[in-house]
Design a protein around this motif. Structure first.
Motif, mmCIF file in Angstrom:
data_model
loop_
_atom_site.group_PDB
_atom_site.id
_atom_site.type_symbol
_atom_site.label_atom_id
_atom_site.label_comp_id
_atom_site.label_asym_id
_atom_site.label_seq_id
_atom_site.Cartn_x
_atom_site.Cartn_y
_atom_site.Cartn_z
ATOM 1 N N UNK A 1 0.867 -1.304 -0.079
ATOM 2 C CA UNK A 1 0.059 -0.050 0.038
ATOM 3 C C UNK A 1 0.857 1.126 -0.076
ATOM 4 N N UNK A 2 0.342 2.199 -0.740
ATOM 5 C CA UNK A 2 1.280 3.546 -0.623
ATOM 6 C C UNK A 2 1.169 4.032 0.826
ATOM 7 N N UNK A 3 2.246 4.429 1.184
ATOM 8 C CA UNK A 3 2.625 5.204 2.670
ATOM 9 C C UNK A 3 1.819 6.128 2.857
ATOM 10 N N UNK A 4 1.758 7.067 1.879
ATOM 11 C CA UNK A 4 0.720 8.132 2.096
ATOM 12 C C UNK A 4 -0.678 7.884 2.327
ATOM 13 N N UNK A 5 -1.083 7.110 1.536
ATOM 14 C CA UNK A 5 -2.618 6.383 1.701
ATOM 15 C C UNK A 5 -2.804 5.891 3.186
ATOM 16 N N UNK A 6 -1.694 4.918 3.456
ATOM 17 C CA UNK A 6 -1.681 4.226 4.678
ATOM 18 C C UNK A 6 -1.793 5.414 5.889
ATOM 19 N N UNK A 7 -0.933 6.394 5.763
ATOM 20 C CA UNK A 7 -0.955 7.301 7.078
ATOM 21 C C UNK A 7 -2.089 8.231 7.192
ATOM 22 N N UNK A 8 -3.205 8.244 6.086
ATOM 23 C CA UNK A 8 -4.042 9.120 6.165
ATOM 24 C C UNK A 8 -5.247 8.191 6.582
ATOM 25 N N UNK A 9 -4.912 6.920 6.680
ATOM 26 C CA UNK A 9 -6.171 6.088 7.152
ATOM 27 C C UNK A 9 -5.791 5.567 8.834
#
Length: 90
Positions: A1-9
């Motif tokens: 998973x894209x780290x930025x997408x993960x951090x936002x979740x």
């Protein structure tokens, strides 16, 4: 998973906490509720409740400043500040 997408979740508490050094613990924890125009009594009650939740006696810690706390105590304040932020969303 894209780290930025993960951090936002996910929610997290940063290691350096980010407490305001010029504000006591009660004011640090109650920043967002004050901005959300919570009643002072409601904010104070919730701050005390959360301090108890992390085993910090409100009578001893509410009026202390971040520099008067250990690193672990500061992290607990960061956690309850994050929890109180979540509560202001409802």
């Amino acid at each position: 998973m894209d780290p930025v997408t993960l951090r936002r979740k996910i929610g997290y508490v940063i290691q350096t906490i980010g407490l305001f050094p010029h504000m006591n613990i009660a004011k640090n924890v109650g920043v967002v509720p004050r901005l959300q125009k919570w009643d002072k009594q409601k904010t104070d009650t919730k701050v005390d409740e959360l301090l108890k939740m992390v085993n910090l006696d409100p009578d001893l810690y509410r009026n202390r400043y971040p520099s008067e706390l250990s690193g672990g105590q500061q992290r607990r304040i960061g956690v309850i500040r994050a929890l109180l932020r979540i509560l202001t969303l409802s």
